[in-house]
Each structure stands twice: as C-alpha cells, then as structure tokens.
Design a protein around this motif. Structure first.
Motif, PDB file in Angstrom:
ATOM      1  N   THR A 101       0.833  -1.201   0.000  1.00 24.57           N
ATOM      2  CA  THR A 101       0.000   0.000   0.000  1.00 24.57           C
ATOM      3  C   THR A 101       0.868   1.252   0.000  1.00 24.57           C
ATOM      4  OG1 THR A 101      -0.125   0.014   2.415  1.00 24.57           O
ATOM      5  CG2 THR A 101      -1.843  -1.169   1.225  1.00 24.57           C
ATOM      6  N   ASN A 159      -5.425   2.364  -3.275  1.00 20.28           N
ATOM      7  CA  ASN A 159      -4.831   1.832  -2.047  1.00 20.28           C
ATOM      8  C   ASN A 159      -3.386   1.407  -2.274  1.00 20.28           C
ATOM      9  OD1 ASN A 159      -7.156   2.205  -0.519  1.00 20.28           O
ATOM     10  ND2 ASN A 159      -7.976   0.187  -1.031  1.00 20.28           N
ATOM     11  N   GLN A 160      -3.098   0.915  -3.468  1.00 18.59           N
ATOM     12  CA  GLN A 160      -1.733   0.485  -3.765  1.00 18.59           C
ATOM     13  C   GLN A 160      -0.835   1.660  -4.101  1.00 18.59           C
ATOM     14  OE1 GLN A 160      -1.352  -2.372  -6.956  1.00 18.59           O
ATOM     15  NE2 GLN A 160       0.854  -2.526  -6.738  1.00 18.59           N
TER      16      GLN A 160
END
Length: 318
Positions: free
Chosen positions: A145, A168-169
């Motif tokens: 993340t 999110n990544q």
C-alpha cells in the motif's frame, strides 16, 4: 482546419514507436546493479529488477515503468540511467518491471493477431496483483500500500491509470513525457501506427476499436476526477521539445533521432498541458507540474525529473 490538425498531430505522433537514443545523468550517485525478482503471472514468469532502500525500510516502494519499446531483458531505466541506485540511496525501494513492449501496461482483450503473439497481455493484473504479492513475500516484505508509480512516455499514462483505479496500492503517480489526452484528435490513430511500428502490435487487441469504452477508461484526461477524489499525489512533466543539454547530434542518425525526440516531446507537452487544464477545471490541487524550457524525448531529461521529484516522492509514499 480539423483535417490539418489531425495531419499535424499524426506527423508528430507517428514516431512514437521509434527509439530515441540517449544517455542518462548520474546525479553523483554510485551505480549499483539491482537484483532479479521473478513473479508468476498468466503471461508466464516475469522478471523485475529491484533495489533495496539504503536504510532497509520496506514501506517506501516505487515502480518505474518503461516506454513503448520496452525490451524483455532489462528496463530502459537501468540501461540508460542509474535511477535504481539513486532512489535507493535516498531510502526508496525501487522496482523496475521488465518487458511489456507496446503494452501500455494494461489488460488486453486478446493476443495481438498481427505478430503471432501467443499470450494475452495482462499487465494491469500483474502490476496490481501478481507482482505486489511476490514483493510482499517473506524475503522482501515490501509494503503493498501507499506505493509510488512513475512512467515515461507510454508508461506515463499507464502510471496515472494504475493509480486512478488502484488508489490503495498507489498513493503517488508520475508521468514523464506521457500522453495524457489520448482522446484528442489524431491520438488514437497515432497510437495504432506507433504500436505497429514497435513490434507489429494490433491496438484492437488491446482496447478494441476506437469507439470501445476501454479507450476512455485509460485516458487520464477523462478519468482525472478519480485522481482528484482519491487524493493521489501526482507529478506531471514534459519539456518544450527544444534541444538541450542531452541533445548533441554528431551524425545523420543523431539528427534524425533528435528531430523525432523534438516532435514526440512537443506532443507530450500538448497532452500534458491539456491534462493540466482539465485538472484545473475540476478544482484539483494535488498535482505538481514541471515544464522545462528545453528538452526532448530523451532519457537524460527523464532522469533529471527523477532527481527533481525524489523529495516529493519520498515524502508521499510509505
């Protein structure tokens, strides 16, 4: 006038697939070789080159994406620059996926039927599932993340796309001389011609015909509100196209490459300026723009942007 505009854009964009030879700067960093990390995928085993952060952290990770003529043996970032050493010396873990010629780092509908391709490109799946799974494994332990992703040319638009749909990544996305307005007149046709030149790839196998919604899904100009709403930290750079420090042609081939680089960079600048206007129109204030007065479509200028970007990147990932 519209026909004239399309002709001008096409004339500038057709060399998208042509190689631009260049030598990267060193930024006074020791050049250290990365190490290979192999990841399983639907495309078969894919190699990435990795540099560990000097301070040993596993939270600050950046992916560096290659351009249209990405080769299967080594990333252009390693072949032409020492970005891996430089960023890792500054406590950022660096991942350079290898391969993906003409892929736009996206999931294709089918194998390219013009060049006998046997596999279907699934690069978005690889970069957002297969590769982070491997990097998070015990021997590396890299965070999945708040990563960064930075690409040049073809990889520039891909970096913004991946960040937009996988917030999110990727909390940070950088486009260096990217094509960020692919719905502009002539751009889809230009991409088609460029991909034919770079490996005889059929763009219809990637996003379908020009009226397919997949084209809009992968156009940063169109999905700009996602980047604003996600709060993604974005860096967008393109130079003027005027020759600078890294353009010193000494042969006919050098002059040819310089001319190509000038046209490609001018087109990238027009696309990036359009993206800037689009972000301004929706009230987005999460983008840093860098538009140098000199520079062509060349590795030295892209590495200079990495050096300039580094403090912002380091502060906004992990």
């Amino acid at each position: 006038m519209r026909q004239a505009l399309v002709s001008v854009v096409m004339a500038a964009a057709i060399p998208l697939g042509l190689a631009v030879v260049g030598t990267g700067a060193t930024a006074n960093a020791e050049i250290r070789a990365g190490f290979d990390v192999w990841s399983d995928s639907s495309m078969g085993p894919i190699k990435s080159r990795v540099w560990r952060a000097a301070d040993g952290n596993t939270s600050k990770v950046v992916y560096l994406l290659d351009g249209l003529r990405a080769t299967p043996d080594i990333s252009g970032w390693e072949h032409e620059t020492n970005a891996g050493s430089f960023l890792s010396d500054n406590n950022i873990n660096v991942v350079q996926p290898v391969g993906g010629e003409s892929s736009f780092y996206t999931d294709w509908y089918a194998p390219s039927n013009f060049n006998g391709q046997q596999i279907t490109y699934k690069w978005e799946t690889f970069l957002t599932q297969d590769l982070p799974n491997r990097l998070a494994a015990g021997d590396l332990g890299f965070s999945r993340t708040n990563n960064g992703i930075v690409g040049l040319s073809m990889g520039g638009s891909a970096a913004l796309t991946l960040a937009a749909y996988h917030p999110n990544q990727f909390s940070y996305a950088g486009s260096l001389s990217g094509y960020l307005n692919i719905s502009a007149p002539g751009m889809r046709e230009a991409i088609r011609v460029a991909m034919l030149d770079a490996g005889r790839y059929n763009v219809d196998s990637m996003w379908g015909p020009p009226w397919n919604p997949a084209w809009l899904r992968n156009d940063p100009f169109v999905f700009a509100p996602r980047l604003r709403d996600n709060g993604t930290r974005v860096w967008v750079s393109a130079a003027s196209g005027l020759p600078g420090n890294y353009d010193r042609p000494g042969s006919l081939l050098d002059y040819y490459n310089t001319a190509n680089g000038m046209g490609l960079e001018a087109l990238a600048l027009a696309n990036s300026r359009a993206f800037q206007a689009r972000m301004a129109s929706i009230g987005a204030n999460n983008v840093t723009y860098s538009f140098p007065a000199q520079g062509t479509h060349r590795w030295g200028y892209w590495f200079d942007q990495i050096v300039q970007m580094m403090p912002d990147l380091r502060a906004n990932i992990g």
